[in-house]
Scaffold this motif. Sequence first.
Motif, mmCIF file in Angstrom:
data_model
loop_
_atom_site.group_PDB
_atom_site.id
_atom_site.type_symbol
_atom_site.label_atom_id
_atom_site.label_comp_id
_atom_site.label_asym_id
_atom_site.label_seq_id
_atom_site.Cartn_x
_atom_site.Cartn_y
_atom_site.Cartn_z
ATOM 1 N N LEU A 1 0.408 12.883 0.538
ATOM 2 C CA LEU A 1 0.371 11.283 -0.033
ATOM 3 C C LEU A 1 1.749 10.804 -0.006
ATOM 4 O O LEU A 1 1.773 9.640 0.664
ATOM 5 N N ALA B 1 1.559 6.856 -6.808
ATOM 6 C CA ALA B 1 0.413 8.043 -6.985
ATOM 7 C C ALA B 1 0.699 9.323 -6.627
ATOM 8 O O ALA B 1 0.525 10.264 -7.241
ATOM 9 N N GLY B 2 1.263 9.410 -5.149
ATOM 10 C CA GLY B 2 1.680 10.717 -4.910
ATOM 11 C C GLY B 2 2.575 11.397 -5.682
ATOM 12 O O GLY B 2 2.607 12.687 -5.938
ATOM 13 N N ALA C 1 0.797 -1.171 0.046
ATOM 14 C CA ALA C 1 -0.100 -0.202 0.053
ATOM 15 C C ALA C 1 0.837 1.258 0.038
ATOM 16 O O ALA C 1 0.575 2.176 -0.560
ATOM 17 N N ALA C 2 1.975 1.123 0.812
ATOM 18 C CA ALA C 2 2.803 2.322 0.642
ATOM 19 C C ALA C 2 3.426 2.733 -0.578
ATOM 20 O O ALA C 2 3.730 3.901 -0.988
ATOM 21 N N GLY D 1 0.990 4.196 -2.813
ATOM 22 C CA GLY D 1 0.777 5.571 -2.482
ATOM 23 C C GLY D 1 1.762 6.266 -3.062
ATOM 24 O O GLY D 1 1.766 7.337 -3.382
ATOM 25 N N MET D 2 2.911 5.837 -2.977
ATOM 26 C CA MET D 2 4.196 6.812 -3.162
ATOM 27 C C MET D 2 4.197 6.958 -4.569
ATOM 28 O O MET D 2 4.437 8.043 -5.099
ATOM 29 N N SER E 1 2.853 7.942 2.872
ATOM 30 C CA SER E 1 3.410 6.655 2.179
ATOM 31 C C SER E 1 4.693 6.201 2.652
ATOM 32 O O SER E 1 4.959 5.112 3.066
#
Length: 294
Positions: A107, A98-99, A91-92, A95-96, A111
């Motif tokens: 975000l 996407a951020g 998930a991290a 998220g990284m 992450s």
Amino acid sequence: MSDVAIDEGIGISAAPARSFIVSGWPIALGFVLFTIPAVIVLADQAWQSEAGSLAPIILALAGWTLWHATRSHPELRRPGRAMIWLPVMIAAILGMIAGSALGFAALMALSAWLAGVAALYAALGGAVLRTAALPVLLLAMVVPLPYVLSMHANAILRDGLSHAAVASGRWLGLDVALDQGAIAVNQYLLLIENACAGANSTLSLIAIGILLAYWIGAGSKVRILTLSLLAIPIALLANLGRVVALMGLTSWVGVGVLETAIHPLSGILSFGFALGLLLLAAWLVDYLPAKRHG
């Protein structure tokens, strides 16, 4: 034989220690490389403002505190379960990605924090993670609030601080009043910015206070909790003192004083004032019970 006796005496075998040194460094190195993009974006965006200027200090102090906490109980070190840390790490990573694609600093920072928690659990286990819960949570305070949350939080803090500052100014004899959210000082109108009363700056000051409470708490959970709770009103009081002082200078010297080095210097002084109050609170926490029993 002597090595075995020493290991038995302290209850820690040499093999797990060597295993941790061998396995821990790659995890730590991977985490550092993973967080570099988030740190670069934060340094370019959130940390450029006065409201976020304390975040690098919190990051360094909380990281040092975390390092100290994870070394305090080597007998608790056990590798974490992959079924727990692996989904968090995935998930991290997502998220990284996407951020980074969206340029969303909050975000990316969140992450990076999740990845750090997952890496810490994977390398040292849940028992160590629980003993280091305070610095782990404080590292989360480096993550800037999303705009949707910070907008409302900043509005509440500015409104409360404006009313408190005007009331304090009148009590001190200043000619001040509220004018549609701004503070009227003589013929001048002053707007309270996020650097003075914003959620990020207030949380940063609270985080510094909690870190100080951790180090001067002498291992007492009650003492640490008491000082951590006191850090919240102390941070708010320090912000109030800064605004009232700037109001007084504006009334006596003129609004031009806010364009000088006095304005940023007031932030440093309010920070020092907050730390002084917290040290005083720490002394009182020790002194009052001792006097009562004495």
